[in-house]
Design a protein around this motif. Structure first.
Motif, PDB file in Angstrom:
ATOM      1  N   PRO A  27      12.575  35.009 -14.609  1.00 49.21           N
ATOM      2  CA  PRO A  27      14.016  35.185 -14.841  1.00 49.21           C
ATOM      3  C   PRO A  27      14.367  36.098 -16.008  1.00 49.21           C
ATOM      4  O   PRO A  27      15.366  36.824 -15.947  1.00 49.21           O
ATOM      5  CB  PRO A  27      14.495  33.749 -15.103  1.00 49.21           C
ATOM      6  CG  PRO A  27      13.509  32.891 -14.387  1.00 49.21           C
ATOM      7  CD  PRO A  27      12.193  33.594 -14.485  1.00 49.21           C
ATOM      8  N   GLU A  28      13.554  36.082 -17.054  1.00 48.95           N
ATOM      9  CA  GLU A  28      13.864  36.896 -18.228  1.00 48.95           C
ATOM     10  C   GLU A  28      13.008  38.148 -18.328  1.00 48.95           C
ATOM     11  O   GLU A  28      13.496  39.225 -18.696  1.00 48.95           O
ATOM     12  CB  GLU A  28      13.676  36.058 -19.494  1.00 48.95           C
ATOM     13  CG  GLU A  28      14.029  36.801 -20.786  1.00 48.95           C
ATOM     14  CD  GLU A  28      13.838  35.941 -22.016  1.00 48.95           C
ATOM     15  OE1 GLU A  28      14.007  36.477 -23.132  1.00 48.95           O
ATOM     16  OE2 GLU A  28      13.515  34.735 -21.866  1.00 48.95           O
TER      17      GLU A  28
ATOM     18  N   SER B 292      13.709  41.141 -11.764  1.00 46.10           N
ATOM     19  CA  SER B 292      14.761  40.187 -12.116  1.00 46.10           C
ATOM     20  C   SER B 292      15.451  40.505 -13.429  1.00 46.10           C
ATOM     21  O   SER B 292      16.595  40.111 -13.645  1.00 46.10           O
ATOM     22  CB  SER B 292      14.178  38.775 -12.166  1.00 46.10           C
ATOM     23  OG  SER B 292      13.042  38.732 -13.023  1.00 46.10           O
TER      24      SER B 292
ATOM     25  N   PHE C 150      19.294  37.338  -8.283  1.00 50.21           N
ATOM     26  CA  PHE C 150      19.313  37.640  -9.710  1.00 50.21           C
ATOM     27  C   PHE C 150      20.679  38.167 -10.149  1.00 50.21           C
ATOM     28  O   PHE C 150      21.154  39.195  -9.645  1.00 50.21           O
ATOM     29  CB  PHE C 150      18.224  38.652 -10.053  1.00 50.21           C
ATOM     30  CG  PHE C 150      16.857  38.184  -9.638  1.00 50.21           C
ATOM     31  CD1 PHE C 150      16.297  37.049 -10.220  1.00 50.21           C
ATOM     32  CD2 PHE C 150      16.137  38.846  -8.648  1.00 50.21           C
ATOM     33  CE1 PHE C 150      15.050  36.583  -9.829  1.00 50.21           C
ATOM     34  CE2 PHE C 150      14.892  38.396  -8.259  1.00 50.21           C
ATOM     35  CZ  PHE C 150      14.342  37.257  -8.851  1.00 50.21           C
TER      36      PHE C 150
END
Length: 390
Positions: free
Chosen positions: A8-9, A14, A96
């Motif tokens: 996610p980061e 994403s 995302f």
């Protein structure tokens, strides 16, 4: 691979760091300009006609990146086939938020169309045509087309390697990632995943140290898409090989590649989260799974023949011009449009590098649609009627 691309980061995709085009890490069909979207608009309009010009024709795109293809396709349809444009709805699967935001900017005319161009301030918003979904599971059943361009090659894979046993036969091991001090390294272990073990029964026997990949994620993906498709097509554009060629003996180091700024990196452990990571698609297994899910294989060919078929059937007399109805172009194609078509078509550029697979549900047509006019019989091309070499 899952973490490097989709964390996610820190993931390459994403996080929004993925860069496509001349100034990015790699080229794709959309990089060359709007022609690819215009050609697809013509092809999808033909499919809409074959489905009886229904009022709610859904185009689902997965892997839309910054939304350029959606914009090119919708703009072409609006200018050249207002009847088709009025009937269609566009659904983007995008988990995302950073990419959803960039897609919205592109489709509302707030983003630069491509490097070196100006902002399209005159572009009418397509906001009322488009919906976003986080996953296939959240879609409602639809009639129309599910389309993807270079989606499957970026799905996480299992890396496997053959090892010689004490009896001089070979078996498969899986390559896992471990730490060697402060560095990442590969570790070979026995295969514990039952789905992977079952899939390996379809692979030919290879000598020791042969390395390759298995993409089980793509098989789960076609399962999920088939459940949501009520009637219509799944059309996949990507680069790969049928099974026999994918697992050919000379391809002994697999197809995994890591790319940054148009350079191939030596290891997947270089520039993690800042480089693209991909593998070629093994088309035969996807087609087999599609048939097991009740879909019919309707076409398989390379991009050169796919685009040539569209131009021949829907263009002006087979000349290398945009399809009939003008499709947003002047009567005589510009030098820029000609160069874009050459890039998409030329065997040494994108024409033979990419293939197109079409599978369908509840479709009964006498012949193929335009893109597969010059294609071989798809089951033969995919090797679906041949026994698995064991």
């Amino acid at each position: 691979m899952q973490q490097a691309l989709y964390h996610p980061e820190h993931g390459y995709y994403s996080s929004g760091r993925c860069a496509i085009g001349r100034r990015g890490d790699y080229f794709t069909n959309v990089s060359v300009g709007p022609v690819f979207g215009q050609l697809l608009a013509a092809q999808f309009a033909e499919i809409w006609e074959h489905l009886g010009k229904i009022d709610n024709f859904i185009i689902v795109e997965q892997g839309a990146h910054h939304g350029e293809l959606a914009r090119d396709l919708l703009e072409a349809a609006r200018k050249s086939r207002p009847d088709f444009f009025a009937a269609l709805r566009y659904q983007i699967i995008e988990p995302f938020p950073v990419l959803q935001d960039r897609q919205r900017q592109t489709l509302e005319g707030r983003a630069l169309s491509r490097p070196g161009t100006t902002r399209r301030s005159s572009l009418q918003s397509f906001r009322d045509k488009i919906e976003w979904y986080e996953s296939i599971d959240t879609l409602e059943p639809f009639t129309g087309v599910h389309f993807s361009n270079e989606l499957l090659d970026a799905m996480p894979v299992h890396l496997i390697v053959s090892r010689e046993t004490k009896t001089r036969s070979t078996n498969w091991l899986e390559k896992f990632v471990t730490l060697d001090g402060d560095e990442f390294a590969f570790l070979h272990q026995s295969i514990g995943n039952p789905k992977l073990r079952d899939h390996l029964q379809r692979l030919p026997v290879h000598p020791a140290s042969y390395e390759t990949e298995v993409n089980l994620t793509s098989l789960d993906w076609i399962n999920n898409v088939s459940r949501k498709l009520a009637r219509g097509y799944v059309i996949v554009v990507d680069y790969g090989y049928p099974r026999d060629e994918f697992y050919a003996r000379h391809r002994s180091e697999g197809t995994l590649q890591v790319r940054a700024q148009h350079r191939l990196l030596a290891s997947p452990f270089e520039q993690i989260g800042h480089a693209d990571m991909s593998t070629h698609v093994e088309w035969t297994s996807i087609a087999e799974r599609a048939e097991a899910c009740g879909l019919q294989v309707k076409g398989f060919t390379d991009q050169h023949h796919f685009i040539t078929g569209i131009l021949s059937e829907l263009g002006r007399g087979g000349s290398p011009e945009p399809p009939r109805g003008n499709w947003g172009q002047s009567p005589v194609p510009s030098p820029k449009t000609k160069r874009a078509l050459q890039t998409l078509l030329h065997p040494e550029m994108l024409g033979r590098s990419f293939q197109v697979l079409a599978v369908a549900k509840d479709i009964d047509l006498a012949g193929p649609f335009a893109g597969f006019k010059f294609a071989r019989e798809p089951r033969a091309a995919l090797g679906l009627d041949r026994p698995n070499p064991c």
